[in-house]
Design an enzyme around this catalytic site. Structure first.
Site: not given
Ligand code: GTP
Ligand code: SPV
Ligand code: MN
Length: 590
Positions: A82, A214-216, A223, A243, A265, A267, A294, A382-383, A507, A510
């Site tokens: 984005r 790109y996606g977003g 979004k 979000h 994002s 996280c 999301d 990458s997605r 992971f 949690n």
């Molecule tokens: P968007 O799609 O961008 O909105 O992101 P998201 O919030 O869905 O993020 P996602 O779950 O894909 O997490 C992205 C990163 O966070 C990856 O590198 C994961 O490995 C890391 N991650 C997720 N959960 C944990 C956790 O509980 N502990 C740690 N240390 N890292 C985590």
């Molecule tokens: C984010 O960036 O929070 C995403 C990916 O979920 S995108 O759809 O590109 O916004």
């Molecule tokens: Mn997102």
């Protein structure tokens, strides 16, 4: 006027809705495509599009024995995330967009981006993509139409939304009653970062996006519509567009509690939404159901609870870090019928990214032979794009027209220091302040520096379609007689020790934090007050089988650190004056 004749193998007669037909004609007159295709969302249409993309290199077939129906798309190397500095929210009155958005006067913004759209589809096909955000028969769902010249966008929108004939039928039915649809115009243009804008006109329910695939930036249902435009609509109609992931936690008694969680994002939303409980929990009967990863639309129900739908139909998930160990559900989901964007490939043409396993990739995300000197093999952002139905824990209640009732809202950020593993807000207003006070380290999901702590209220900094002061006020307005609001929590999976190692295994583990959250909601788990909020008692989080976790450090409250944190929060809220609500400012300590 119908300047461009309908042509092409899968061209359909268009629409009987005059406002839609007229808009498509206007766009065609501006962009001058060679042909127009009305997308019906059928398998045949998808197959034909993919065949054409394979022929011109937009898609690359992956190993069809190991990954049937899976394809790789390599984007332009300057178009991988984005672009917040090029994203505008154009209310008539600048103040309404708030300091949290870039703004341009609507007339100027239209003129600027229409100049880019002028003739941009010559030699290309214009696709009309009707879509529905949310279950097709839900009164909470909202529809839109994206016009795009990118077949990659069409294929992704088909996975991410309810796209095609059924959505068009709903748009026509609602249109006949005078109900508008969101209009999104997209062109990849020249993919030149200097000729790229993502513009939103909330008062016109219109989006215009130029110069990115790109996606977003390009999948406008996501979004642009489901957060920036929808948050504006939600404010005026009395609901929330957030979000957030939505996950159902089933306890051993068979009760399912739905939790919505806002993390910025990259996280951890996808990971938490697909969590698999540790074996000791599974043995007792705990289960986790994935509703969304999301975006969450929440409406107050007649019973006073907040009812949530996932407006999306698929996952556009971060690939790096996804493994059998971290997220087996995601990995199982993406073995077939998945579009991968900017991942690496192995020598036998399987998709690969950092953190997947210990194989060495052959080709990097830019198509070069892999050389560690060039950086990561897969782009950090990458997605994968995949239908939510392929997730083994996909909740059947995702399709409920009325949504699912939310028991708890969780905010969270990526904070190496200061912020404890979990705490609970004392009440709704305090919880809204906790959400407003969120901060997190930036990630590769947006262009710019990574790892810089910035304020990201409710994980909506890049996505709130109006002034944050008004947004917090809107959140506060849900606390009214008869409301049975969710409890609000804050988590931080990312606190580090002095050597830079994560203090918490995260992971699947949690689940232990979710257990405490559900315990609080059920009035069973105890808590103790602290300067930041309610903390679990000393042994409040189940530690069985967790060796070597330093709970003391995980829950340490550094009074001095928090005093400067609150000062930073207050000065952030100051920037929102005069619109920051007094209840938030005083909850932040003034
Ligand atoms: P968007 O799609 O961008 O909105 O992101 P998201 O919030 O869905 O993020 P996602 O779950 O894909 O997490 C992205 C990163 O966070 C990856 O590198 C994961 O490995 C890391 N991650 C997720 N959960 C944990 C956790 O509980 N502990 C740690 N240390 N890292 C985590
Ligand atoms: C984010 O960036 O929070 C995403 C990916 O979920 S995108 O759809 O590109 O916004
Ligand atoms: Mn997102």
């Amino acid at each position: 006027m119908n300047a461009v004749p309908q042509q092409g193998a899968n061209a359909t007669p268009g629409t009987r809705l005059p406002s839609l037909r007229q808009w498509v004609d206007e766009v065609a007159a501006l962009t001058r495509p060679d042909r127009i295709v009305w997308c019906d969302g059928s398998d045949a249409e998808d197959a034909a599009l993919k065949e054409a993309m394979l022929a011109d290199g937009t898609l690359i077939a992956l190993n069809q024995d190991t990954h049937p129906g899976c394809f790789l798309h390599r984007s332009h190397p300057d178009d991988v995330a984005r672009v917040e500095h090029l994203t505008f929210v154009c209310h008539q009155d600048r103040e309404d967009s708030g300091p949290n958005n870039h703004w341009m006067a609507p007339a100027e913004a239209h003129a600027k981006i229409d100049a880019l759209f002028d003739g941009c589809m010559q030699g290309r096909t214009l696709y009309v993509v009707p879509y529905c955000m949310g279950p097709i028969d839900s009164p909470l769902s909202r529809c839109g139409v994206e016009i795009t010249d990118s077949p990659y966008v069409v294929a992704n929108m088909r996975l991410m939304t309810r796209m095609g004939a059924a959505a068009l039928a709903r748009i026509e039915r609602e249109g006949a009653e005078g109900k508008p649809f969101v209009r999104g115009l997209h062109s990849t243009g020249e993919l030149d970062p200097d000729r790229r804008y993502i513009m939103h006109f909330p008062e016109e329910l219109t989006i215009k996006s130029y110069g990115s695939g790109y996606g977003g930036n390009a999948l406008l249902g996501k979004k642009c519509h489901a957060l920036r435009i929808a948050s504006h609509q939600a404010r005026h109609e009395g609901w929330l567009a957030e979000h957030m992931l939505i996950v159902g936690i089933e306890n051993p008694q068979g009760e399912v509690h739905y939790v919505a969680a806002a993390f910025p994002s990259a996280c951890g939303k996808t990971n938490l939404a697909m969590l698999i409980p540790p074996e000791s929990y599974r043995e007792k009967g705990w289960k986790v159901w994935t509703v969304g990863d999301d975006i969450c639309w929440m409406h107050p129900g007649e019973d006073g609870r907040l009812w949530a739908i996932n407006p999306e139909a698929g996952f556009f998930g971060v690939a790096p870090g996804t493994s059998e160990k971290s997220n087996p559900n995601a990995l199982a989901s993406i073995q077939r019928d998945t579009i991968f964007t900017n991942v690496a490939v192995t020598d036998d043409n399987q998709p690969w990214w950092e953190g997947l396993d210990d194989r060495v990739p052959a080709i990097d995300w830019q198509g070069r032979p892999y050389d560690p000197a060039n950086g990561p093999a897969a782009h950090p952002n990458s997605r994968f794009t995949v239908s939510a139905r392929q997730c083994p824990t996909y909740s059947p209640h995702t399709e409920n027209p009325q949504g699912v009732p939310i028991s708890a809202i969780v905010f969270g950020g990526r904070r190496a220091s200061l912020v404890p593993l979990v705490f609970q807000a004392r009440d709704w207003a305090h919880g809204v302040m906790v959400g407003a006070a969120m901060a997190s380290e930036t990630t590769a999901a947006a262009t710019g520096a990574v790892g810089v702590v910035r304020r990201d209220p409710m994980a909506m900094k890049p996505f709130c379609g109006y002034h944050f002061g008004d947004y917090f006020r809107h959140w506060l307005s849900f606390d009214r007689p008869g409301a049975r609001l969710p409890a609000i929590f804050h988590v931080n999976w990312f606190r580090k020790d002095d050597d830079g190692r994560f203090l918490w295994p995260g992971f699947g583990e949690n689940m232990r934090v979710l257990e405490w959250i559900i315990g609080r909601v059920r009035g069973e788990a105890a808590a103790v007050d602290s300067p930041v909020g309610l903390l679990p008692e000393a042994d409040g989080i189940n530690r069985d089988g967790l060796d070597g976790v330093d709970f003391e450090q995980l829950f340490e409250i550094d009074a001095e650190g928090w005093s400067s944190e609150f000062a930073a929060i207050r000065s952030y809220l100051d920037e929102l004056q005069p619109r920051a609500p007094e209840a938030i400012v005083s909850a932040a300590g003034r």
